[in-house]
Design an enzyme around this catalytic site. Structure first.
Site, short mmCIF file in Angstrom:
data_model
loop_
_atom_site.label_atom_id
_atom_site.label_comp_id
_atom_site.label_asym_id
_atom_site.label_seq_id
_atom_site.Cartn_x
_atom_site.Cartn_y
_atom_site.Cartn_z
N HIS A 1 20.56 -25.24 -27.57
CA HIS A 1 19.88 -24.03 -26.86
C HIS A 1 19.64 -22.96 -27.89
O HIS A 1 20.05 -21.76 -28.06
CB HIS A 1 20.95 -23.56 -26.06
CG HIS A 1 20.56 -22.39 -24.97
ND1 HIS A 1 20.92 -22.28 -23.68
CD2 HIS A 1 19.46 -21.37 -25.14
CE1 HIS A 1 20.45 -21.30 -23.29
NE2 HIS A 1 19.26 -20.83 -23.95
N ARG B 1 15.91 -23.83 -18.76
CA ARG B 1 17.31 -23.72 -18.82
C ARG B 1 17.87 -25.10 -18.20
O ARG B 1 17.27 -25.86 -17.62
CB ARG B 1 17.63 -22.74 -17.30
CG ARG B 1 17.83 -21.12 -17.90
CD ARG B 1 18.78 -20.85 -18.79
NE ARG B 1 18.99 -19.61 -18.79
CZ ARG B 1 18.38 -18.97 -20.07
NH1 ARG B 1 17.72 -19.60 -21.14
NH2 ARG B 1 18.69 -17.61 -20.48
P1 NDP Z 1 8.51 -15.12 -17.25
O1 NDP Z 1 9.21 -14.31 -16.20
O2 NDP Z 1 7.63 -14.66 -18.18
O3 NDP Z 1 7.71 -16.48 -16.69
C1 NDP Z 1 8.17 -17.30 -15.63
C2 NDP Z 1 7.26 -18.06 -15.22
O4 NDP Z 1 7.72 -19.06 -14.37
C3 NDP Z 1 5.97 -17.37 -14.63
O5 NDP Z 1 4.91 -18.12 -14.78
C4 NDP Z 1 6.55 -17.56 -12.94
O6 NDP Z 1 5.58 -17.59 -12.10
C5 NDP Z 1 7.04 -19.15 -13.28
N1 NDP Z 1 7.90 -19.31 -11.93
C6 NDP Z 1 8.99 -18.81 -11.63
N2 NDP Z 1 9.48 -19.45 -10.25
C7 NDP Z 1 8.77 -20.32 -10.25
C8 NDP Z 1 8.60 -21.23 -9.03
N3 NDP Z 1 9.63 -21.30 -8.12
N4 NDP Z 1 7.95 -22.05 -9.17
C9 NDP Z 1 6.66 -21.89 -10.06
N5 NDP Z 1 6.49 -21.05 -10.98
C10 NDP Z 1 7.75 -20.32 -11.09
O7 NDP Z 1 9.68 -15.78 -18.19
P2 NDP Z 1 9.54 -16.24 -19.72
O8 NDP Z 1 8.51 -16.92 -20.01
O9 NDP Z 1 9.57 -14.90 -20.67
O10 NDP Z 1 10.92 -17.18 -19.87
C11 NDP Z 1 11.07 -18.36 -19.16
C12 NDP Z 1 12.46 -18.87 -19.30
O11 NDP Z 1 12.51 -19.39 -20.56
C13 NDP Z 1 13.48 -17.79 -19.32
O12 NDP Z 1 13.80 -17.48 -17.69
C14 NDP Z 1 14.83 -18.61 -19.71
O13 NDP Z 1 15.51 -19.28 -19.00
C15 NDP Z 1 13.99 -19.35 -20.79
N6 NDP Z 1 14.14 -18.87 -22.22
C16 NDP Z 1 14.85 -19.97 -22.86
C17 NDP Z 1 15.19 -19.82 -24.13
C18 NDP Z 1 15.74 -20.74 -25.28
O14 NDP Z 1 16.11 -20.46 -26.38
N7 NDP Z 1 15.86 -21.82 -24.87
C19 NDP Z 1 14.89 -18.51 -25.04
C20 NDP Z 1 14.17 -17.62 -24.02
C21 NDP Z 1 13.94 -17.83 -22.71
P3 NDP Z 1 4.46 -16.26 -11.89
O15 NDP Z 1 3.66 -16.37 -13.24
O16 NDP Z 1 3.77 -16.32 -10.70
O17 NDP Z 1 5.55 -14.97 -11.84
C1 OXD Z 2 17.25 -16.37 -23.35
C2 OXD Z 2 17.81 -17.56 -24.25
O1 OXD Z 2 17.04 -16.39 -22.22
O2 OXD Z 2 18.03 -17.44 -25.22
O3 OXD Z 2 16.73 -15.61 -24.16
O4 OXD Z 2 18.19 -18.51 -23.55
#
Ligand code: NDP
Ligand code: OXD
Length: 285
Positions: free
Chosen positions: A248, A200
């Protein structure tokens, strides 16, 4: 649609992508809220968000697209695409540099969730050395896993390529800032660290990224997400020679895949089964 008259009592499920604040309150029979994305920061900005289960998208269609984007940018930097595009435009035949291979490069992933794990496995399959950082400790085959403040420092000091796939929460806002960038390994096989962010825009401080690029602390960046979207025309990120910008769309899922995901979940919930991929309100993701 929301300004058209409708029977509020008939709404049992809400499907949201950046819904107007307050739009989901006063729906007496609302059972669950679906985020149309994997990220849910856009849902939590609503101060009048009803206290109902929130489900986010977890779908192979989205995951595979994200890994494509991450792998593409990892290779773009490894194989110096911009340099060779310039040379082609200028009809320059020059191959005087040593070419590092993937196995020389240490990738550090911030976020080892659904998307981070898949990208990690695919980068690993290409030969990159891969480590990752998550909130809770993890153990993944062939991936060095770190957590906690000390773990983050240890990951950064060995990282040549930082891939950010974190959610935007109160804890992660602005995490990619001057002090984090300064901890990345200097020099290294790529001549300096690379930043790749598709998490993000709120995770990054763009003024700090530009300053780090200008001073050479950062060699290059690939950014799919921005503090303000669309990226303002006056942003220097558009024209910086070491920056790749995409709008994005690293992982835009097909509407068919998302509709099928939501429909399947509603059917299961109506049969009395539990919802999958629920968001933890406390953690904010
Ligand atoms: P998940 O919830 O599966 O994974 C999030 C990861 O971040 C987990 O490993 C989590 O740790 C870690 N995390 C969260 N908070 C912290 C912190 N404070 N410190 C360290 N690690 C942290 O999410 P996804 O993998 O499915 O997606 C990740 C992000 O990708 C989404 O939230 C979205 O913002 C972004 N995204 C962007 C897109 C784009 O087109 N650019 C499309 C889709 C998503 P833990 O494993 O311990 O819970
Ligand atoms: C998502 C994105 O969060 O597209 O899926 O950013």
């Amino acid at each position: 649609m929301l300004d058209e008259p409708f029977d509020r009592a008939s709404i049992r499920y809400a499907v949201s992508w950046r819904h107007p604040r307050g739009a989901l309150k006063g729906l007496p029979n609302l059972r669950a809220i679906f985020s149309l994305g994997a990220g849910v920061d856009h849902v939590f900005v609503d101060p009048a968000l009803p206290d109902k289960p929130i489900v986010r998208i977890v779908d192979p269609d989205l995951t595979e697209r994200m890994s494509e984007w991450v792998v593409m940018h990892a290779l773009v930097h490894l194989r110096q695409l911009r340099r060779y595009e310039r040379q082609q435009r200028e009809r320059v035949w020059a191959d005087d540099d040593e070419q590092p291979k993937a196995g020389d490069v240490q990738v550090g992933l911030l976020g080892l969730g659904v998307l981070g794990k898949d990208a990690a496995a695919k980068l690993k399959a290409l030969g990159f050395k891969v480590a990752g950082f998550s909130l809770t400790p993890k153990s993944l085959p062939g991936i060095a896993c770190f957590s906690g403040a000390d773990g983050l420092k240890r990951l950064l000091m060995q990282t040549d390529m930082l891939v950010v796939l974190l959610p935007l929460t109160e804890d992660t806002r602005g995490i990619v800032n001057a002090s984090l960038l300064a901890e990345l390994r200097q020099g290294g096989p790529l001549g300096g660290p690379i930043l790749i962010n598709a998490g993000r825009g709120g995770l990054q401080v763009e003024a700090d990224i530009l300053a780090a690029l200008d001073s050479g602390i950062l060699k290059a960046a690939s950014l799919d997400v921005f503090e303000r979207e669309p990226l303002p025309r006056e942003s220097r990120l558009w024209t910086h020679p070491a920056v790749y910008v995409s709008p994005h769309n690293a992982a835009v899922s097909s509407p068919q895949a998302i509709a099928a995901f939501v429909a399947k979940q509603i059917e299961a919930y109506e049969r009395g089964e539990s919802l999958a991929h629920l968001v933890d309100r406390q953690r904010g993701y």
